[in-house]
Scaffold this motif. Structure first.
Motif, PDB file in Angstrom:
ATOM      1  N   ILE A   1       5.523   8.595  27.135  1.00 59.83           N
ATOM      2  CA  ILE A   1       5.382   7.251  27.700  1.00 59.83           C
ATOM      3  C   ILE A   1       4.028   6.657  27.321  1.00 59.83           C
ATOM      4  CG2 ILE A   1       5.111   5.966  29.861  1.00 59.83           C
ATOM      5  CD1 ILE A   1       7.317   7.695  31.051  1.00 59.83           C
TER       6      ILE A   1
ATOM      7  N   LEU B   1       4.276   5.559  23.891  1.00 64.03           N
ATOM      8  CA  LEU B   1       5.107   4.360  23.835  1.00 64.03           C
ATOM      9  C   LEU B   1       4.292   3.116  24.160  1.00 64.03           C
ATOM     10  CD1 LEU B   1       7.865   2.928  23.641  1.00 64.03           C
ATOM     11  CD2 LEU B   1       8.238   3.530  26.057  1.00 64.03           C
TER      12      LEU B   1
ATOM     13  N   ILE C   1      10.366   6.486  20.410  1.00 64.73           N
ATOM     14  CA  ILE C   1       9.507   5.402  20.905  1.00 64.73           C
ATOM     15  C   ILE C   1       9.588   4.181  19.988  1.00 64.73           C
ATOM     16  CG2 ILE C   1       7.953   6.955  22.146  1.00 64.73           C
ATOM     17  CD1 ILE C   1       5.948   6.682  19.885  1.00 64.73           C
TER      18      ILE C   1
ATOM     19  N   GLY D   1      11.089   3.659  29.138  1.00 59.77           N
ATOM     20  CA  GLY D   1      10.722   5.043  28.833  1.00 59.77           C
ATOM     21  C   GLY D   1      11.108   5.989  29.950  1.00 59.77           C
TER      22      GLY D   1
END
Length: 441
Positions: free
Chosen positions: A300, A303, A384, A290
């Motif tokens: 992030i 993710l 993602i 990421g």
């Protein structure tokens, strides 16, 4: 003018109590067509005697409705409803083969009284000698989630369990009914509010004791009480409804947290079947990839959440299918392909996972558009999702599974490289291979 006993309004060949307008409204709510009432079927003083003779001979005819084309048919029952003091009309509905009290008076799923009879019983018991009268209204939490992820058959069993809890928590003289889809109502004669609160507490305790496969049973409950003869019973009903919705509002987050915790525990049980799935190294690869692809901190975080919960829908799949070593049948493959959709429904339900619901739905999409369930391609797939599919595919290949032997890391990386531009985003693959190369040195 008072009605004569002969004009009670219900077909005498059906030995039922006449619920008049309440029952008529109930039929209307179930999409029965009121246009089927025929003016020629009106019963007045002049033709009352002939009408009565016709009933006794059990020869009431059923006419065709010219407006909607309904034909006379077997298994129909004719009801009679007052239009005014002198005239009442018939209303014909299709019934089950054997007409009984339960068809009209009870909820067919739970066996509790239905709303029509509850309202009739409320009128009957709304007397001074029954005071104080309390009403408890309850709304089942999480039924939509149950229906969405497990199906309506499971949801029906959920409601049957709720009905059993209510029966176990109340006295025999209390009137319990299913008020709506996920709402229940209890009438407690000769019951002050303090005693009604004790019943509410007992219901909550019995809910906690009831074991369920995944989703716990919780009910938001409100109380209303009629204390004086001058009070209106409908005001007590309104009070109970308002109290129920107030409880549901203030408890909403607590209820959702409890539901989410229950689902996570079930999910972790499933994940334990697969060695090291969701391990620390897997999350580290997600984070590094990421950052390398210049995702901001919020992306992030999403993710990492997706890495942990992307296939939470597995909790609805039979374990024997998840662990099956033999080749899957077409039906079994289709069942497993439902995982992204079920994961999407679960994650969409909770505020703290709503942001990754679409990414979970897109997790099995392929870069070339040949994935499922929507056939998305390239940049239409959330970033993602593209990242997590690469990392988790690598992890899936190198970790042992009940149904396959693991690949060596180099073999897995070769497979990832071969799928670049097909299953995986080429840029994501390129960045991931660099991370692995840097790690190996």
């Amino acid at each position: 003018m008072k009605r004569k006993a002969l004009k009670r309004g219900f077909n005498p060949i059906i030995n039922q109590k006449n619920y008049r307008n309440e029952l008529f409204n109930s039929f209307n709510h179930n999409n029965f067509n009121s246009d089927s009432i025929h003016p020629e079927d009106q019963i007045t003083e002049e033709n009352q005697k002939g009408f009565n003779n016709k009933i006794e001979k059990n020869e009431i005819s059923l006419k065709e409705n010219e407006d909607n084309g309904i034909q006379p048919m077997d298994n129909q029952v004719k009801f009679y409803f007052y239009k005014d003091e002198e005239v009442f009309q018939d209303f014909t509905i299709k019934s089950q083969k054997y007409f009984s009290n339960n068809i009209v008076l009870r909820d067919p799923l739970t066996g509790l009284l239905n709303r029509v009879l509850f309202e009739e019983e409320t009128k009957r018991l709304d007397t001074e000698r029954q005071l104080p009268i309390s009403i408890i209204m309850g709304d089942v939490n999480g039924l939509k989630l149950v229906n969405d992820i497990y199906g309506h058959d499971y949801g029906d069993r959920f409601l049957v369990d709720v009905a059993a809890i209510l029966r176990d928590s109340c006295r025999k003289e209390d009137i319990i009914a299913r008020w709506g889809g996920d709402e229940f109502i209890i009438l407690l004669p000769k019951t002050p509010q303090e005693t009604a609160q004790a019943v509410v507490n007992r219901i909550s305790e019995n809910c906690q004791k009831r074991k369920t496969e995944t989703i716990p049973i919780t009910i938001s409950l409100g109380i209303g009480t009629k204390n004086l003869p001058s009070d209106q019973i409908k005001e007590a009903l309104k009070q109970a409804e308002n109290d129920m919705y107030h409880k549901k509002t203030i408890e909403n987050q607590l209820i959702r947290d409890r539901l989410f915790t229950s689902l996570k525990l079930k999910y972790w049980e499933v994940k334990k079947l697969f060695q090291k799935e969701g391990n620390t190294e897997n999350l580290l690869y997600h984070h590094q990839l990421g950052e390398r692809l210049l995702l901001d901190q919020q992306a992030i975080n999403e993710l990492l959440l997706l890495a942990a919960l992307h296939d939470v829908g597995k909790i609805t799949i039979p374990l024997h299918l998840l662990l099956k070593k033999e080749p899957l049948t077409l039906s079994e493959k289709l069942t497993l392909k439902r995982i992204p959709e079920i994961s999407h429904r679960i994650l969409q339900y909770f505020p703290n996972t709503f942001s990754i619901a679409d990414a979970a739905l897109s997790y099995c999409e392929w870069w070339d558009g040949s994935g499922y369930p929507r056939g998305l391609a390239k940049e239409n797939i959330p970033m993602i999702s593209r990242i997590s599919s690469v990392v988790n595919s690598y992890d899936l290949m190198i970790q042992p599974r009940p149904y396959k032997n693991p690949l060596a890391p180099k073999e897995a990386l070769t497979e990832i490289h071969n799928q670049s531009g097909k299953q995986f985003d080429p840029e994501v693959v390129k960045s991931f291979l660099k991370i692995i190369e840097e790690k190996v040195g």
